[in-house]
Design an enzyme around this catalytic site. Structure first.
Site, PDB file in Angstrom:
ATOM      1  N   ASP A  93       0.540  -1.435   0.094  1.00  0.00           N
ATOM      2  CA  ASP A  93      -0.079  -0.295  -0.060  1.00  0.00           C
ATOM      3  C   ASP A  93       0.820   1.308  -0.305  1.00  0.00           C
ATOM      4  OD1 ASP A  93       1.076   0.670   2.416  1.00  0.00           O
ATOM      5  OD2 ASP A  93      -0.847   0.165   3.117  1.00  0.00           O
ATOM      6  N   SER A  94       0.150   2.289  -0.402  1.00  0.00           N
ATOM      7  CA  SER A  94       1.126   3.381   0.096  1.00  0.00           C
ATOM      8  C   SER A  94       1.378   3.742   0.778  1.00  0.00           C
ATOM      9  CB  SER A  94       0.055   4.591  -0.612  1.00  0.00           C
ATOM     10  OG  SER A  94      -0.774   5.062   0.340  1.00  0.00           O
ATOM     11  N   GLY A  95       1.039   3.677   1.701  1.00  0.00           N
ATOM     12  CA  GLY A  95       1.055   4.201   3.285  1.00  0.00           C
ATOM     13  C   GLY A  95       0.356   5.373   3.579  1.00  0.00           C
ATOM     14  N   GLY A  96      -0.814   5.799   2.897  1.00  0.00           N
ATOM     15  CA  GLY A  96      -1.471   7.003   3.024  1.00  0.00           C
ATOM     16  C   GLY A  96      -2.516   6.506   4.399  1.00  0.00           C
ATOM     17  N   PHE A  97      -2.903   5.151   4.237  1.00  0.00           N
ATOM     18  CA  PHE A  97      -4.138   4.665   5.651  1.00  0.00           C
ATOM     19  C   PHE A  97      -3.933   5.511   6.642  1.00  0.00           C
ATOM     20  CE2 PHE A  97      -5.820   1.127   8.293  1.00  0.00           C
ATOM     21  CZ  PHE A  97      -7.631   1.855   7.565  1.00  0.00           C
ATOM     22  N   ASP A 147      -3.733   7.864  -2.442  1.00  0.00           N
ATOM     23  CA  ASP A 147      -5.201   8.794  -2.459  1.00  0.00           C
ATOM     24  C   ASP A 147      -5.005   9.613  -0.508  1.00  0.00           C
ATOM     25  OD1 ASP A 147      -4.914   6.449  -0.533  1.00  0.00           O
ATOM     26  OD2 ASP A 147      -6.990   5.684  -0.752  1.00  0.00           O
ATOM     27  N   GLN A 194     -12.134   6.563  -4.348  1.00  0.00           N
ATOM     28  CA  GLN A 194     -13.246   7.301  -2.604  1.00  0.00           C
ATOM     29  C   GLN A 194     -14.452   7.362  -2.668  1.00  0.00           C
ATOM     30  OE1 GLN A 194     -11.523   6.352   0.488  1.00  0.00           O
ATOM     31  NE2 GLN A 194      -9.323   5.763   0.366  1.00  0.00           N
ATOM     32  N   GLY A 221     -11.202   2.827   1.926  1.00  0.00           N
ATOM     33  CA  GLY A 221     -12.297   4.500   2.491  1.00  0.00           C
ATOM     34  C   GLY A 221     -13.284   2.945   3.020  1.00  0.00           C
ATOM     35  N   ASP A 271      -8.297  -7.580   1.020  1.00  0.00           N
ATOM     36  CA  ASP A 271      -6.499  -8.040   2.435  1.00  0.00           C
ATOM     37  C   ASP A 271      -7.318  -7.395   3.281  1.00  0.00           C
ATOM     38  OD1 ASP A 271      -6.475  -4.928   1.569  1.00  0.00           O
ATOM     39  OD2 ASP A 271      -5.263  -4.859   3.302  1.00  0.00           O
ATOM     40  N   CYS A 309     -12.783 -28.387   8.065  1.00  0.00           N
ATOM     41  CA  CYS A 309     -11.841 -27.713   8.014  1.00  0.00           C
ATOM     42  C   CYS A 309     -10.587 -28.926   7.714  1.00  0.00           C
ATOM     43  CB  CYS A 309     -11.860 -27.413   8.588  1.00  0.00           C
ATOM     44  SG  CYS A 309      -9.966 -25.882   8.640  1.00  0.00           S
ATOM     45  N   CYS A 311      -6.955 -28.155   7.703  1.00  0.00           N
ATOM     46  CA  CYS A 311      -6.023 -27.917   8.187  1.00  0.00           C
ATOM     47  C   CYS A 311      -5.283 -28.445   9.072  1.00  0.00           C
ATOM     48  CB  CYS A 311      -5.698 -26.302   8.414  1.00  0.00           C
ATOM     49  SG  CYS A 311      -6.173 -25.985  10.470  1.00  0.00           S
ATOM     50  N   CYS A 314      -6.809 -28.532  12.878  1.00  0.00           N
ATOM     51  CA  CYS A 314      -8.293 -28.870  12.443  1.00  0.00           C
ATOM     52  C   CYS A 314      -8.243 -30.660  12.901  1.00  0.00           C
ATOM     53  CB  CYS A 314      -9.588 -28.584  11.395  1.00  0.00           C
ATOM     54  SG  CYS A 314      -9.367 -26.934  12.194  1.00  0.00           S
ATOM     55  N   HIS A 340      -4.453 -21.676  11.167  1.00  0.00           N
ATOM     56  CA  HIS A 340      -6.473 -22.051  11.190  1.00  0.00           C
ATOM     57  C   HIS A 340      -7.617 -21.353  10.270  1.00  0.00           C
ATOM     58  CE1 HIS A 340     -10.702 -23.260  10.884  1.00  0.00           C
ATOM     59  NE2 HIS A 340     -10.838 -22.544  11.274  1.00  0.00           N
TER      60      HIS A 340
END
Ligand SMILES: [Zn+2]
Length: 377
Positions: A93-97, A147, A194, A221, A271, A309, A311, A314, A340
């Site tokens: 990500d750009s870091g903006g968040f 952004d 946004q 956003g 994500d 599941c 995994c 489990c 899990h």
């Protein structure tokens, strides 16, 4: 072709898509979910485990990398793939968040964002151009534009102002990025639309960002405290204006129900820290809804977390044993529970892709949500 659609299925809210995103570090089938490797590790899970779970992609965080370990070290390591030894697709990500959180941001102007380094208390300034240069140094396969992220429930005027800035910054990002990382590998750039919870602003931002012809388009956003219904509406407003030939990325979404709902509205990429964050609080996903494993009722429950599941956790441990580890504050329970939850989400995405490939996504969605929503945590 970097992104191709293999199959689509019409749903009551849009079109679900099965596709493929090809990068210089591997190909991932879409729709896909990226576990978050904030500090170049998914919390409690190794890159080897991500791969064995069927995960092809991760996302890391520019803001954190910039503070620690810093640009020079990542350059010496020849990029984040090599540094963390992840052989798959990486987004940054750009870091903006992070920078635009109240406790960190000092000022936002048309030029960029002034923010405080919480480790040293020093002030830094990030312009859209810097966000792009930095991501070229990280060497991610997909870089995100800087952004201006408004508060999701902000007023109309402040969100309209943030859109203007987001559009201008996206143009500046586009201008300086040459399509390659400093290591000579292809790097795609995605724009971010946004618009808060206003229909006309969401549409306008989608049109603006789409017009800049990025490699993919993201919706930002969201998943920040609004209701799921409000979020689904915002997706429905934007998707028709985001080029259908390009991947669509819904940032920050990772609850099982939201993933299924967003795919049915035409989203290809996600994500979120949701699976690992919930695991740390003993909230676990099962096909019959969420369970809270530290509750007393699991003390003598000798079944697996989810009988369906397959995994490692489990297959090998009981709820009673994992309950005991969590009550004993043994750190291994973070590993097992995170394993899990991430596995469950990656398997869910696999099931979604399989369902679309067979033209059975609508049925899958109905069945999955009916069972999953039965049991609230
Ligand atoms: Zn499991």
């Amino acid at each position: 072709m970097t992104f191709k659609i293999i199959k689509t299925e019409k749903t009551e809210n849009g079109i679900a898509r099965l596709g493929e995103l090809e990068t210089d570090h591997g190909t991932t089938q879409t729709p896909f979910f990226m576990p978050v490797a904030t500090k170049l590790t998914v919390k409690h899970i190794s890159p080897m485990e991500i791969k064995e779970m069927g995960g092809d992609a991760c996302i890391s965080n520019s803001y954190i990398l910039y503070l620690r370990p810093g640009r020079e070290l990542i350059k010496k390591a020849k990029g984040i793939h090599k540094f963390m030894n992840f052989k798959g697709v990486m987004f940054t990500d750009s870091g903006g968040f992070q920078i635009q959180r109240k406790t960190i941001m000092e000022e936002i102007t048309d030029e960029g964002v002034k923010f405080k380094d919480p480790f040293s208390n020093r002030t830094h300034f990030l312009r859209p151009e810097d966000a792009m240069h930095m991501q070229r140094e990280w060497g991610s396969d997909v870089a995100m534009c800087l952004d201006h992220m408004p508060a999701v429930k902000g007023d109309y005027d402040s969100i309209a102002e943030s859109l203007k800035r987001t559009y201008e910054w996206a143009q500046r990002c586009k201008k300086v990025h040459g399509g390659k990382s400093i290591y000579g590998k292809k790097q795609m750039v995605f724009g971010i639309a946004q618009g808060g919870l206003f229909k006309d602003l969401r549409e306008q931002s989608a049109k603006d960002i789409n017009s800049l012809d990025f490699d993919g388009n993201a919706m930002g956003g969201l998943a920040l405290g609004e209701s799921s219904e409000e979020m689904y509406k915002a997706i429905e407003w934007q998707v028709p204006f985001l080029d259908e030939k390009k991947p669509r990325y819904l940032m920050g979404v990772g609850s099982p129900a939201d993933l299924v709902e967003a795919v049915s509205r035409g989203v290809d990429c996600f994500d979120s820290i949701y699976p690992t964050q919930n695991a740390r609080h003993c909230h676990l996903f099962t096909n019959d809804g969420m369970i809270k494993l530290d509750r007393g009722k699991y003390r003598e429950d000798f079944g697996p977390i989810d009988p369906e599941c397959d995994c490692y956790v489990c297959r090998n441990f009981t709820r009673a044993y994992l309950h005991h580890l969590s009550r004993s504050s043994e750190w291994t329970h973070h590993r097992y529970l995170s394993y899990h939850n991430v596995y469950f989400i990656l398997q869910l995405m696999k099931k979604i892709r399989l369902a679309i490939s067979k033209g059975e996504f609508n049925e899958f969605k109905k069945e999955f949500l009916k069972r999953f929503k039965k049991n609230k945590k």
